[in-house]
Design an enzyme around this catalytic site. Structure first.
Site, short mmCIF file in Angstrom:
data_model
loop_
_atom_site.label_atom_id
_atom_site.label_comp_id
_atom_site.label_asym_id
_atom_site.label_seq_id
_atom_site.Cartn_x
_atom_site.Cartn_y
_atom_site.Cartn_z
N CYS A 56 0.80 -1.27 -0.12
CA CYS A 56 -0.05 -0.13 -0.04
C CYS A 56 0.83 1.31 -0.06
CB CYS A 56 -0.93 -0.11 1.26
SG CYS A 56 -0.11 0.11 2.85
N ASN A 57 2.36 1.08 0.42
CA ASN A 57 2.98 2.17 0.38
C ASN A 57 3.94 2.42 -0.73
OD1 ASN A 57 1.91 3.15 3.09
ND2 ASN A 57 3.26 1.70 4.10
N ARG A 58 4.11 1.45 -1.48
CA ARG A 58 5.35 1.35 -2.58
C ARG A 58 5.04 0.35 -3.47
NH1 ARG A 58 9.73 2.18 -0.08
NH2 ARG A 58 8.87 2.38 2.09
N SER A 115 9.49 3.18 5.94
CA SER A 115 8.16 2.94 5.86
C SER A 115 7.32 4.25 6.38
CB SER A 115 7.79 1.75 6.58
OG SER A 115 8.29 0.67 6.24
N GLN A 126 6.16 -8.82 3.73
CA GLN A 126 5.90 -8.61 2.59
C GLN A 126 7.22 -8.66 1.66
OE1 GLN A 126 4.58 -4.65 3.44
NE2 GLN A 126 2.47 -5.19 3.55
N GLY A 197 -13.26 -6.16 4.71
CA GLY A 197 -11.97 -6.82 4.26
C GLY A 197 -11.23 -7.60 5.48
#
Length: 443
Positions: A56-58, A115, A126, A197
């Site tokens: 979600c960040n990269r 992060s 991840q 979710g």
């Protein structure tokens, strides 16, 4: 002389790339990643190994290649075509790292220093999953394996030598904390949250909300998965999760002030047309990339995405500054150690191979001399010792000089020149020098 290969990292992260671009280039399935990377390798032989990390960040692509500039342009071009984004727009959002900078960057990512929430622990898992997938599909080999393995070693040193991951927090925990604070500030006492979710982010969010004493209304397209998570968490938190049908979503979003959305859907699942104007404030957290909530046109709804949590994360970073400084020192040292180790992979086997060539040439000439009658057979053993001493004396100073330059920039061209002059194949030199620790770093 053939150009030396090295590490290239192409990064689109929360630091340089807005969420509207990140969600466009995000990869939603492993099959999509596999197809994209396989095509890259087929169409560009300079891409020897590749790993893609999408969170979600990269979105980051790590490559082992002898051509940095051409490879960078090729990959960004292919990504822009696949994701229908203008090349220039994509290129200006990309952070590019090569060789030692790339090593340092990957080590920072693995150690969670890059992060949104410094010290979070999700990124290690991840990165392991991304590497494992690419390794299993023959997209990467020994060179990126070495890089990723050392990245995990560096991350472990950061965790063990600092308190950066103590009381570990994440985007999910920040969202839950911020939501709880907002409800308290607005005098909302009924602790109920709608969570959509049940993936990693949804599961973590649910756990943090339960820790704050919330009751959760849980929705997922696959209801069975929601029931499994609810059963797991209800045993610990006294049946505070109730699973709802996904079809109830349009009703639930208009009944409760607090909502979290964390799914892998590639489009909006909460549309502005579904939103009703009610008489209470609502606080919605969209933790999905791509985002799943269409921006509502109602003032009483406050919508947060993962980038909006950056300010809260910055406050967390300030309190951890001492640990962060120490962590960067560790990353810097590991970067240097890894670079030196890579050099030694070329130096030590090269020295061994040169000695082997000298020994074989000496013994071959000794054998030829005896066959031709130039030397009596009974002298063979003594002459072999003399020859052995001779080539040891001859190679003594070159060996010392090679070891002295092993961690200097000029080592690579010297090593490559010697391998070319003496016809030493790279794989012969390196193939047995590194035992892949794939199993140990993943399990």
């Amino acid at each position: 002389m053939e150009q030396l290969a090295g590490f290239l990292a192409i990064s689109f992260s929360h630091k340089s790339t807005q969420i509207d671009i990140r969600e466009k280039i995000a990869f939603s399935t492993t099959q999509e990643i596999k197809s994209f990377l396989q095509n890259l390798k087929i169409e560009n032989k300079n891409i020897q190994e590749v790993v893609l990390l999408s969170t979600c960040n990269r979105v980051e692509i790590y490559i082992y290649t002898p051509e940095f500039e051409d490879t960078k342009k090729f990959v960004i071009t292919k990504l822009s075509k696949k994701k229908s984004i203008d090349f220039e727009e994509l290129q200006k959002n990309a952070d590019i790292y090569t060789n030692q900078e790339a090593i340092h960057h990957v080590f920072c990512v693995a150690s969670s220093l890059d992060s949104i929430v410094v010290g979070e622990t999700q990124i290690a898992g991840q990165l392991k999953s991304a590497y494992k997938f690419c390794f299993d599909n023959q997209l990467c080999g020994k060179n990126l394996t070495r890089l990723i393995h050392f990245a995990f070693r560096c991350a472990a040193a950061v965790r063990n030598s600092t308190q950066i991951s103590n009381n570990s927090i994440s985007v999910a925990s920040l969202a839950a904390k911020e939501a709880n604070s907002l409800l308290e500030k607005n005098g909302i006492k009924d602790k109920i949250a709608v969570v959509i979710g049940v993936g990693e982010m949804g599961s973590l969010t649910s756990k943090h909300l339960l820790h704050y004493g919330y009751r959760i209304l849980l929705l997922n397209r696959n209801k069975q998965k929601a029931l499994v998570l609810a059963e797991e968490l209800n045993s610990e938190y006294n049946d505070k999760i109730e699973v709802k049908n996904f079809s109830e979503l349009p009703t639930l979003i208009n009944q409760y002030p607090l909502l979290f959305c964390a799914t892998s859907a590639t489009q909006f699942i909460i549309l502005d047309s579904m939103v009703e104007d009610v008489d209470f404030k609502r606080f919605w957290f969209d933790l999905s990339v791509p985002r799943n909530i269409q921006n509502p046109q109602i003032d009483k709804i406050h919508l947060f995405d993962v980038d909006d949590l950056q300010q809260v994360a910055d406050e967390n970073l300030e309190s951890r500054k001492k640990n962060t400084i120490k962590a960067y020192e560790i990353v810097g040292q590991h970067t240097l150690d890894f670079s030196k180790w890579l050099q030694s992979l070329g130096i030590d086997p090269l020295i061994k191979k040169l000695r082997e060539l000298a020994k074989n040439a000496s013994l071959k000439e000794l054998e030829r001399s005896i066959k031709k009658g130039f030397l009596p057979k009974e002298y063979e053993e003594n002459v072999a010792k003399i020859l052995h001493s001779a080539f040891n004396v001859f190679l003594h100073q070159p060996t010392i000089n090679l070891k002295k330059i092993s961690d200097k920039e000029e080592a690579d061209p010297i090593i490559e020149a010697l391998k070319t002059i003496f016809d030493i194949n790279d794989e012969v030199v390196l193939i047995n020098r590194y035992k892949c620790e794939y199993d140990t770093i993943l399990h």
